[in-house]
Scaffold this motif. Sequence first.
Motif, PDB file in Angstrom:
ATOM      1  N   TYR A  30      43.373  47.380  90.654  1.00  0.00           N
ATOM      2  CA  TYR A  30      45.081  46.747  90.235  1.00  0.00           C
ATOM      3  C   TYR A  30      45.766  47.140  90.171  1.00  0.00           C
ATOM      4  O   TYR A  30      46.209  48.538  89.001  1.00  0.00           O
ATOM      5  N   GLN A  32      49.990  46.790  89.466  1.00  0.00           N
ATOM      6  CA  GLN A  32      51.509  46.665  89.296  1.00  0.00           C
ATOM      7  C   GLN A  32      52.908  47.104  90.310  1.00  0.00           C
ATOM      8  O   GLN A  32      52.616  48.238  90.480  1.00  0.00           O
ATOM      9  N   ASP A  51      41.803  47.926  83.582  1.00  0.00           N
ATOM     10  CA  ASP A  51      41.451  46.548  83.200  1.00  0.00           C
ATOM     11  C   ASP A  51      41.928  44.870  84.224  1.00  0.00           C
ATOM     12  O   ASP A  51      42.856  45.129  85.105  1.00  0.00           O
ATOM     13  N   TYR A  52      40.599  44.293  84.621  1.00  0.00           N
ATOM     14  CA  TYR A  52      41.652  43.029  85.449  1.00  0.00           C
ATOM     15  C   TYR A  52      42.572  41.917  84.768  1.00  0.00           C
ATOM     16  O   TYR A  52      43.112  41.688  85.902  1.00  0.00           O
ATOM     17  N   ASN A  53      42.980  42.199  83.576  1.00  0.00           N
ATOM     18  CA  ASN A  53      43.787  41.437  83.078  1.00  0.00           C
ATOM     19  C   ASN A  53      45.119  41.655  82.658  1.00  0.00           C
ATOM     20  O   ASN A  53      45.894  41.438  82.461  1.00  0.00           O
ATOM     21  N   ASN A  54      44.703  43.207  83.574  1.00  0.00           N
ATOM     22  CA  ASN A  54      46.397  43.927  84.070  1.00  0.00           C
ATOM     23  C   ASN A  54      47.349  44.252  82.739  1.00  0.00           C
ATOM     24  O   ASN A  54      48.563  44.067  82.547  1.00  0.00           O
ATOM     25  N   GLU A  55      46.606  44.658  81.166  1.00  0.00           N
ATOM     26  CA  GLU A  55      46.780  45.000  79.861  1.00  0.00           C
ATOM     27  C   GLU A  55      47.148  46.310  79.409  1.00  0.00           C
ATOM     28  O   GLU A  55      47.936  46.835  79.164  1.00  0.00           O
TER      29      GLU A  55
END
Length: 124
Positions: A30, A32, A51-55
Amino acid sequence: MTVKDRIQIDGVWYVKEKENSKVELQDLLYTQQCLLELDKCSFEAVRIFSDYNNEIFIKNSLYIKYVNKQTQNEECWDNNTWMNQLLKGNKEALNEVSDTLSNDEIQQLKLFISKLIEDEWLNN
């Protein structure tokens, strides 16, 4: 089981395995992006998340892709230490891009790196 389901190799009989046609999803990355679009070129910064939640993004996973719009030449820089050295005016770092980028593009790249540091994409 029929005889067609078996195979003999060197006198030993084996059961043929059925080909698994099920496709499984491999590891996903993932990302950005942050894009600086100029008339003659563009700089795209990309960072990879863990992580999948982009945190949480992977430390030192940032890279910058440069595209010259006139020639379609591309360069990619993924050394975070080098980016900081370029920003600080290190001669070796500047020499690495001076053949590819114009002086104006180098200044734009430095401003872009500064903004990435300000936005905590890149550590100073």
